[in-house]
Every structure is written in structure tokens, then in C-alpha cells.
Design an enzyme around this catalytic site. Structure first.
Site, PDB file in Angstrom:
ATOM      1  N   GLU A 159       0.817  -1.203   0.000  1.00 52.08           N
ATOM      2  CA  GLU A 159       0.000   0.000   0.000  1.00 52.08           C
ATOM      3  C   GLU A 159       0.856   1.261   0.000  1.00 52.08           C
ATOM      4  O   GLU A 159       0.555   2.233  -0.708  1.00 52.08           O
ATOM      5  CB  GLU A 159      -0.931   0.010   1.227  1.00 52.08           C
ATOM      6  N   ALA A 211      18.009 -50.463  -4.595  1.00 54.50           N
ATOM      7  CA  ALA A 211      18.155 -51.172  -3.322  1.00 54.50           C
ATOM      8  C   ALA A 211      19.436 -50.760  -2.602  1.00 54.50           C
ATOM      9  O   ALA A 211      19.500 -50.749  -1.371  1.00 54.50           O
ATOM     10  CB  ALA A 211      18.129 -52.674  -3.551  1.00 54.50           C
ATOM     11  N   SER A 223      20.392 -42.995  -6.039  1.00 58.08           N
ATOM     12  CA  SER A 223      19.191 -42.296  -6.487  1.00 58.08           C
ATOM     13  C   SER A 223      19.490 -41.127  -7.419  1.00 58.08           C
ATOM     14  O   SER A 223      18.563 -40.426  -7.837  1.00 58.08           O
ATOM     15  CB  SER A 223      18.405 -41.772  -5.276  1.00 58.08           C
ATOM     16  N   ARG A 225      12.402 -24.762  -3.562  1.00 56.42           N
ATOM     17  CA  ARG A 225      13.217 -24.399  -2.395  1.00 56.42           C
ATOM     18  C   ARG A 225      13.267 -22.892  -2.207  1.00 56.42           C
ATOM     19  O   ARG A 225      13.235 -22.394  -1.077  1.00 56.42           O
ATOM     20  CB  ARG A 225      14.646 -24.930  -2.566  1.00 56.42           C
ATOM     21  N   LEU A 273      20.725 -28.939   0.409  1.00 54.51           N
ATOM     22  CA  LEU A 273      19.413 -28.339   0.656  1.00 54.51           C
ATOM     23  C   LEU A 273      19.398 -26.838   0.411  1.00 54.51           C
ATOM     24  O   LEU A 273      18.575 -26.118   0.965  1.00 54.51           O
ATOM     25  CB  LEU A 273      18.916 -28.636   2.085  1.00 54.51           C
ATOM     26  N   LEU A 329      10.634 -40.954   6.772  1.00 52.08           N
ATOM     27  CA  LEU A 329      10.159 -39.667   7.261  1.00 52.08           C
ATOM     28  C   LEU A 329       8.972 -39.172   6.432  1.00 52.08           C
ATOM     29  O   LEU A 329       8.024 -38.586   6.978  1.00 52.08           O
ATOM     30  CB  LEU A 329      11.292 -38.639   7.248  1.00 52.08           C
TER      31      LEU A 329
END
Length: 375
Positions: free
Chosen positions: A59, A171, A175, A191, A211, A310
Site C-alpha cells: 500500500e 536397493a 538415487s 526451495r 538443501l 520420514l
């Protein structure tokens, strides 16, 4: 809200204010994203959006742009103007002093320090007030702020990447990379918009993740330094290594633990980690208390990037607000690891129902946004 009637021009100006508010997607935390458009005699005379905490509100920027033309104008604001002294003075007083004739707001402020009081103050000053225009769209722009104010916890977005057969790692634990470059860039944008990225000690041990946001300000389309989210590790027994990668990166790393006095504490603190005690729960930490602790730190949105255990814990506890799943066009086989560990789901009636919010292609991959259906 109110039963006010809005016409096509009202919708046009509020939609413009919402587009302005979205420009603060990566920069306003912990404040909400807010836009404002000032209209006089059918013409836009000023506009602005909140850019960062501690800076002028939308504003105020719109009033500055309008100058004397703000008198007798209508202000379209995506969130109820504040009426209290926070990091900046009250916007209600700025609107009153500028002499605006009317204020149209999308949604009331869920902050109990404001919630309806800003609108009441404007009405007391003789300003016409209408509320409720595109309220759903305004709330969708600030899910974390609304969640923190109304529920006392951040908005939780769970992120997963999987193959066509629902596998997230081989396994062996390998990844990298399930998805393609475009999907990984999209994760960087996810992120950049949140206040905190959360993972567990298992992921720290397996992948040593950073991260952090690795996109430039130019790539994000912002004219400000890239803000690194708070990195959060859930580590019940305080087993995090003091040389983990995230402690060598710019920004804060917070470790939530049930063992704050464990032997590794001093080394972690010396390396720059912040420790916060949280009560334990079977299999880890009390996730509701985890989110309450983050809300106390003014965390609005949390991106959970964690392993199947998790992820399953957040889903089981009913604490996931959105499940962001990137699906890659390949098959990893039955021996590979699954998407979420849900030991309590053994019968059909125990399934966790989901509603598809959106689906889009991201490079060669597909991005699903699923919303858990509350029972």
C-alpha cells in the site's frame, strides 16, 4: 467477509494486484505476499507489491507512486491493510492520510493482531470498504502465512521423485538422478519459495545433501540477493556429522533433536549448527512439535525432502498439505525402494485418499501436486 457485489472492473484490478503480489514469491518471507493497485476515474494511478520483510508494504509503495492522485482513489489490496506497528507503520493510517475513498480487499488478515481490525479502522475514518474479492486466490498465494496464523504450524509441502513403478532409489540407495534436469531446476524454485527445507538424519547419512538454492537471482526473476531457506535436520539422537556439507554452505542449519546434550553437540555448534530440543515420539521426533517449533521461528512454508520413512511419518500424522511428486519415464524394478513407509496401512479401508490438484510436464518428467483428503 462481506456480501459486497463486485463488477468486471473490480475483478480486473484485483487480478492485477494478485499478479503484483506474486512478484514477492521468493523474497517476502516471513511476511505475506501482498499487492496493491490504486485506481482513480477508471485509471491506474499507482501500484506496488511487498518486496521484503522490513521494507515498505504494498500500500505504501502504491501511494508513493500515485502521489496526490491517491486522493479519492480506490485501493485494491490482496490482504487486509495492517493496523498495528510491526517492522513498519500501519498501512491503514497511510491510506487514511492519503485520502483514498474506498478500499477493496481480497481477504481479511488471519493474523489475530489485525483480523478485521484494519477494515474497522478504515470504516471509522469514513472510507468505504468491500471485502472478499478473489479471496481464494489471495489465500492460495500465502498458504504458509495463513496456516501459521490459523493452525499454529507451517504449510507442509512433501517433495518426492519416483520412477513409473513408484521407486525412489535402487536397493543400494543409489538415487542420482531419477528425474531430469528440468525437474531438478523446478525443485530449486520450490526451495527458493519456502522458508525452510527439512530432511532427516537418514538422508544426511546417505546423501550428505546441501538443501540450498542453487539458482541465480536472474533465473528466479528477482532483483535481490537469493535468500537461502533455513535448513532443518530431524536428528533424534544427534548423530549428524560436524563436517556435513550443509554446514559449509551460506545460510542457517537447524538441527532438531531429542538429545541436545549428546557428545556431538559441541562439534556441531562449533561448525555453525543451531540445536533445538524437541520431544521424542515412537520412531523419531514428535512431528507436530517439530512444526510448532518452526512456526515459533516464523517459518511459513516447509519443503520436506526426505526418505521413505520420514515421508511416511508426515503422511501418517496427517501433516502433509501438498505432495509434490515428480515422475520419471523409466522403471527401476521391484527390488528398488518405495515412495513412503506406511506400516499402519494394511487394509483397503486404511488407504490415504488423495485429490489431484495439478499435473504438468516438466521436461521429460511429469509433476503431480496431490492434496490429501482429510477424513
Amino acid at each position: 467477509m462481506s456480501g459486497s457485489v463486485f463488477d468486471a472492473r473490480d475483478h480486473e484490478y484485483m487480478a492485477r494486484a494478485l499478479r503484483l503480489a506474486r512478484r514477492g514469491l521468493y523474497t517476502t518471507q516471513p511476511n505475506p505476499r501482498v499487492g496493491c493497485v490504486l485506481v482513480r476515474d477508471g485509471r491506474v494511478v499507482g501500484e506496488g507489491w511487498h518486496q521484503r520483510a522490513g521494507g515498505p508494504h504494498a500500500e505504501v509503495l502504491a501511494l508513493r507512486a500515485a502521489g496526490a492522485q491517491a486522493r479519492e482513489a480506490t485501493a485494491y489490496v490482496t490482504l487486509e491493510p495492517c493496523c498495528h506497528h510491526g517492522r513498519t507503520p500501519p498501512c491503514t493510517e497511510a491510506l487514511i492520510e492519503a485520502g483514498v475513498a474506498e478500499v477493496v480487499v481480497a481477504m481479511e488478515d488471519p493474523n489475530p493482531r489485525v483480523s478485521g481490525q484494519g477494515l474497522a479502522r478504515l470504516r471509522e475514518a469514513g472510507i468505504r470498504v468491500r471485502a472478499g474479492l478473489l479471496a481464494r486466490e489471495a489465500e492460495a498465494l500465502n498458504p504458509g502465512f495463513v496456516s501459521r496464523m490459523r493452525r499454529g504450524r507451517p504449510w507442509v509441502r512433501l517433495k518426492s521423485a519416483m520412477s513409473l513403478d513408484g521407486r525412489t532409489a535402487m536397493a543400494s540407495g543409489e538415487s542420482q538422478w531419477i528425474t531430469g534436469a528440468a525437474a531438478r531446476t523446478d525443485v530449486q524454485r520450490q526451495r527458493a519459495r519456502v522458508d525452510a527445507v527439512l530432511t532427516g538424519i537418514g538422508t544426511v547419512r546417505a546423501d550428505d545433501p546441501g538443501l540450498n538454492v542453487r539458482l541465480s537471482a536472474e533465473a528466479l526473476g528477482i532483483q535481490a540477493p537469493v535468500r537461502q531457506p533455513l535448513r532443518v535436520v530431524l536428528d533424534p539422537d544427534l548423530e549428524s556429522p560436524a563436517d556435513m556439507r550443509m554446514l559449509r554452505l551460506p545460510g542457517r542449519t537447524l538441527i532438531l533433536t531429542a538429545a541436545p546434550e549428546a557428545p556431538g553437540r559441541r562439534a556441531l555448534e562449533a561448525a555453525g549448527a543451531e540445536l533445538l530440543p524437541v520431544p521424542p515420539a515412537p520412531g523419531g521426533l514428535d512431528l507436530e512439535r517439530v512444526l510448532a517449533a518452526l512456526a515459533a521461528l516464523e517459518v511459513n512454508e516447509v519443503l520436506v525432502e526426505a526418505g521413505a520413512t520420514l515421508a511416511g511419518g508426515f503422511l501418517t500424522a496427517g501433516l502433509v498439505d501438498e505432495w509434490l511428486i515428480y515422475m520419471a519415464p523409466h522403471v527401476m524394478g521391484h527390488a528398488a525402494r518405495g515412495l513412503a513407509v506406511l506400516p499402519q496401512v494394511e487394509r483397503m479401508h486404511q488407504r490415504l485418499p488423495m485429490r489431484l490438484e495439478s499435473l504438468r510436464a516438466v521436461g521429460e518428467d511429469l509433476r503431480f501436486v496431490w492434496v490429501p483428503e482429510r477424513r
